[in-house]
Motif scaffolding. Structure first.
Motif, PDB file in Angstrom:
ATOM      1  N   VAL A 170      13.199   3.630   7.803  1.00 26.02           N
ATOM      2  CA  VAL A 170      13.053   3.107   9.172  1.00 26.02           C
ATOM      3  C   VAL A 170      11.683   2.465   9.390  1.00 26.02           C
ATOM      4  CG1 VAL A 170      14.667   4.819  10.081  1.00 26.02           C
ATOM      5  CG2 VAL A 170      12.201   5.276  10.237  1.00 26.02           C
ATOM      6  N   PHE A 171      10.708   2.786   8.524  1.00 28.09           N
ATOM      7  CA  PHE A 171       9.360   2.239   8.691  1.00 28.09           C
ATOM      8  C   PHE A 171       9.137   0.930   7.919  1.00 28.09           C
ATOM      9  CE2 PHE A 171       8.497   6.980   9.084  1.00 28.09           C
ATOM     10  CZ  PHE A 171       8.520   6.951  10.472  1.00 28.09           C
ATOM     11  N   VAL A 172      10.093   0.571   7.076  1.00 33.74           N
ATOM     12  CA  VAL A 172       9.938  -0.614   6.227  1.00 33.74           C
ATOM     13  C   VAL A 172       9.725  -1.882   7.057  1.00 33.74           C
ATOM     14  CG1 VAL A 172      11.271  -2.140   4.705  1.00 33.74           C
ATOM     15  CG2 VAL A 172      11.121   0.303   4.188  1.00 33.74           C
ATOM     16  N   ASN A 173      10.483  -1.997   8.145  1.00 32.87           N
ATOM     17  CA  ASN A 173      10.385  -3.189   8.996  1.00 32.87           C
ATOM     18  C   ASN A 173       9.699  -2.913  10.332  1.00 32.87           C
ATOM     19  OD1 ASN A 173      11.799  -5.029   7.226  1.00 32.87           O
ATOM     20  ND2 ASN A 173      13.652  -3.864   7.683  1.00 32.87           N
ATOM     21  N   ALA A 174       9.173  -1.702  10.494  1.00 31.31           N
ATOM     22  CA  ALA A 174       8.508  -1.353  11.765  1.00 31.31           C
ATOM     23  C   ALA A 174       7.153  -2.048  11.849  1.00 31.31           C
ATOM     24  CB  ALA A 174       8.328   0.163  11.856  1.00 31.31           C
ATOM     25  N   THR A 175       6.844  -2.545  13.041  1.00 30.24           N
ATOM     26  CA  THR A 175       5.581  -3.267  13.223  1.00 30.24           C
ATOM     27  C   THR A 175       4.819  -2.742  14.437  1.00 30.24           C
ATOM     28  OG1 THR A 175       6.597  -4.952  14.616  1.00 30.24           O
ATOM     29  CG2 THR A 175       6.524  -5.414  12.242  1.00 30.24           C
ATOM     30  N   THR A 176       3.565  -3.117  14.502  1.00 32.52           N
ATOM     31  CA  THR A 176       2.754  -2.879  15.688  1.00 32.52           C
ATOM     32  C   THR A 176       3.105  -3.983  16.703  1.00 32.52           C
ATOM     33  OG1 THR A 176       0.996  -4.355  14.993  1.00 32.52           O
ATOM     34  CG2 THR A 176       0.878  -2.087  14.188  1.00 32.52           C
ATOM     35  N   PRO A 177       2.646  -3.852  17.959  1.00 29.23           N
ATOM     36  CA  PRO A 177       2.914  -4.916  18.935  1.00 29.23           C
ATOM     37  C   PRO A 177       2.393  -6.283  18.487  1.00 29.23           C
ATOM     38  CG  PRO A 177       2.209  -2.934  20.071  1.00 29.23           C
ATOM     39  CD  PRO A 177       2.047  -2.665  18.613  1.00 29.23           C
ATOM     40  N   SER A 178       1.373  -6.299  17.628  1.00 23.80           N
ATOM     41  CA  SER A 178       0.837  -7.592  17.178  1.00 23.80           C
ATOM     42  C   SER A 178       1.564  -8.143  15.948  1.00 23.80           C
ATOM     43  CB  SER A 178      -0.660  -7.466  16.867  1.00 23.80           C
ATOM     44  OG  SER A 178      -0.840  -6.608  15.760  1.00 23.80           O
ATOM     45  N   GLY A 179       2.557  -7.376  15.438  1.00 25.46           N
ATOM     46  CA  GLY A 179       3.367  -7.868  14.327  1.00 25.46           C
ATOM     47  C   GLY A 179       2.931  -7.421  12.941  1.00 25.46           C
ATOM     48  N   GLU A 180       1.872  -6.602  12.878  1.00 28.81           N
ATOM     49  CA  GLU A 180       1.434  -6.054  11.576  1.00 28.81           C
ATOM     50  C   GLU A 180       2.418  -4.965  11.138  1.00 28.81           C
ATOM     51  OE1 GLU A 180      -1.782  -5.982   9.624  1.00 28.81           O
ATOM     52  OE2 GLU A 180      -1.818  -8.029  10.392  1.00 28.81           O
ATOM     53  N   PRO A 181       2.638  -4.792   9.825  1.00 29.01           N
ATOM     54  CA  PRO A 181       3.459  -3.664   9.377  1.00 29.01           C
ATOM     55  C   PRO A 181       2.833  -2.338   9.858  1.00 29.01           C
ATOM     56  CG  PRO A 181       3.046  -5.170   7.548  1.00 29.01           C
ATOM     57  CD  PRO A 181       2.179  -5.620   8.686  1.00 29.01           C
ATOM     58  N   LEU A 182       3.646  -1.504  10.456  1.00 28.53           N
ATOM     59  CA  LEU A 182       3.145  -0.256  11.038  1.00 28.53           C
ATOM     60  C   LEU A 182       2.476   0.640   9.997  1.00 28.53           C
ATOM     61  CD1 LEU A 182       3.083   1.506  13.678  1.00 28.53           C
ATOM     62  CD2 LEU A 182       5.113   2.626  12.763  1.00 28.53           C
ATOM     63  N   ILE A 183       3.039   0.668   8.777  1.00 32.37           N
ATOM     64  CA  ILE A 183       2.519   1.604   7.771  1.00 32.37           C
ATOM     65  C   ILE A 183       1.558   0.940   6.783  1.00 32.37           C
ATOM     66  CG2 ILE A 183       4.483   3.181   7.970  1.00 32.37           C
ATOM     67  CD1 ILE A 183       5.514   1.977   5.273  1.00 32.37           C
ATOM     68  N   LYS A 184       1.081  -0.241   7.121  1.00 35.63           N
ATOM     69  CA  LYS A 184       0.087  -0.905   6.263  1.00 35.63           C
ATOM     70  C   LYS A 184      -1.121   0.020   6.098  1.00 35.63           C
ATOM     71  CE  LYS A 184      -2.664  -5.146   6.145  1.00 35.63           C
ATOM     72  NZ  LYS A 184      -3.004  -6.354   6.934  1.00 35.63           N
ATOM     73  N   ASN A 185      -1.519   0.258   4.861  1.00 35.53           N
ATOM     74  CA  ASN A 185      -2.650   1.138   4.522  1.00 35.53           C
ATOM     75  C   ASN A 185      -2.423   2.613   4.857  1.00 35.53           C
ATOM     76  OD1 ASN A 185      -4.145  -1.063   3.574  1.00 35.53           O
ATOM     77  ND2 ASN A 185      -4.849  -1.530   5.656  1.00 35.53           N
ATOM     78  N   SER A 186      -1.175   2.987   5.123  1.00 41.52           N
ATOM     79  CA  SER A 186      -0.866   4.398   5.394  1.00 41.52           C
ATOM     80  C   SER A 186      -0.278   5.035   4.146  1.00 41.52           C
ATOM     81  CB  SER A 186       0.162   4.528   6.522  1.00 41.52           C
ATOM     82  OG  SER A 186      -0.306   3.951   7.711  1.00 41.52           O
ATOM     83  N   THR A 187      -0.714   6.251   3.814  1.00 39.95           N
ATOM     84  CA  THR A 187      -0.095   6.990   2.715  1.00 39.95           C
ATOM     85  C   THR A 187       1.268   7.488   3.190  1.00 39.95           C
ATOM     86  OG1 THR A 187      -2.285   7.658   2.005  1.00 39.95           O
ATOM     87  CG2 THR A 187      -0.437   8.836   1.037  1.00 39.95           C
ATOM     88  N   VAL A 188       2.269   7.297   2.339  1.00 37.93           N
ATOM     89  CA  VAL A 188       3.645   7.560   2.759  1.00 37.93           C
ATOM     90  C   VAL A 188       4.460   8.061   1.569  1.00 37.93           C
ATOM     91  CG1 VAL A 188       4.358   5.160   2.309  1.00 37.93           C
ATOM     92  CG2 VAL A 188       5.586   6.488   4.019  1.00 37.93           C
ATOM     93  N   THR A 189       5.523   8.815   1.844  1.00 37.09           N
ATOM     94  CA  THR A 189       6.447   9.221   0.792  1.00 37.09           C
ATOM     95  C   THR A 189       7.876   9.022   1.264  1.00 37.09           C
ATOM     96  OG1 THR A 189       6.965  10.898  -0.871  1.00 37.09           O
ATOM     97  CG2 THR A 189       6.586  11.701   1.378  1.00 37.09           C
ATOM     98  N   GLY A 190       8.814   9.238   0.352  1.00 39.08           N
ATOM     99  CA  GLY A 190      10.240   9.079   0.632  1.00 39.08           C
ATOM    100  C   GLY A 190      10.987   9.284  -0.679  1.00 39.08           C
ATOM    101  N   PHE A 191      12.288   9.082  -0.657  1.00 34.06           N
ATOM    102  CA  PHE A 191      13.105   9.301  -1.848  1.00 34.06           C
ATOM    103  C   PHE A 191      12.612   8.390  -2.972  1.00 34.06           C
ATOM    104  CE2 PHE A 191      17.490   9.698  -3.840  1.00 34.06           C
ATOM    105  CZ  PHE A 191      17.433  11.070  -3.956  1.00 34.06           C
TER     106      PHE A 191
END
Length: 236
Positions: free
Chosen positions: A140-161
């Protein structure tokens, strides 16, 4: 006032173009739900289409020796048989303290691109409220953005399958993309995983673009850990 969490399930019951049943994954809802419920957290269950959210039958079989999942499946069916439609949550999103996405392969096909879901993630993240997901839920975070259009998880450490896990369940060829690859790409190579496939890995970081908490879990074994971190984030 008890904290309120919005729990989101997929509405996809079959892998598109194939007759392969899918949906949300039993322990990934059962374990976090139990942890939050026992702590007095109120939960609303929603899905893109509303009504019954499909439970992946393979997860019932796979976790038939997991007592908590078995009891949840037997006693809590009302939770997923009559979910709220995601669009109906939008006007009252401010009432919730966090959002949590349950995994299963289903989210790879609907929630990954769902405009209502993406707007809700942005709303929660902008309000610095925890956004969380487990296993395939972080799709769900792959295409999520901030109000300015930046990827929401840019530079965020993340995990998943992980890719290894996807190949081991032999569903990699049916997926629109490999989740690990995509999360790595969007975050800027900040995807992490457990040392061994199927090991527990829960990551708590900030959505660096907006500063709110981002909680992700790798796989079914990580679901309870995500629930605990969510509880901590809610200050319960």
């Amino acid at each position: 006032m008890a904290p309120k969490v919005l729990v989101v399930l997929t509405s996809v019951d079959k892998i598109p173009g194939h007759d392969h049943p899918t949906g949300w994954y039993l322990p990934e809802f059962a374990h976090p739900w139990q942890i939050l419920h026992d702590a007095g957290v109120e939960m609303t269950i929603a899905s893109p289409k509303g009504g019954e959210a499909p439970l992946d039958p393979s997860s019932v079989k796979m976790f038939e020796s997991d007592e908590l999942s078995v009891n949840f499946h037997k006693n809590q069916q009302a939770l997923w048989k009559n979910t709220e439609r995601l669009a109906e949550i939008v006007p009252k999103a401010h009432e919730y303290d966090a959002i949590f996405y349950v995994g299963g392969h289903g989210p790879m096909f609907d929630l990954v691109n769902d405009p209502v879901s993406l707007s809700l993630i942005q709303t929660f993240a902008s309000a610095k409220k925890p956004v969380s997901a487990v296993c395939h839920g972080p799709a769900v975070f792959v295409n999520a953005t901030t109000p300015s259009g930046e990827p929401l998880i840019k530079n965020s450490t993340v995990t998943g399958f992980s890719n290894v896990e996807e190949k081991q369940v032999q569903l990699d060829h049916l997926m629109p993309f490999l989740l690990e690859d995509k999360l790595n790409e969007v975050s800027g190579n900040k995807f992490v995983s457990a040392e061994q496939p199927w090991g527990e890995r829960v990551v708590v970081d900030k959505t660096h673009q907006l500063g709110g908490l981002l909680i992700t879990g790798q796989n079914p074994a990580s679901a309870g850990g995500v629930g605990k971190e969510l509880l901590k984030a809610l200050g319960v």
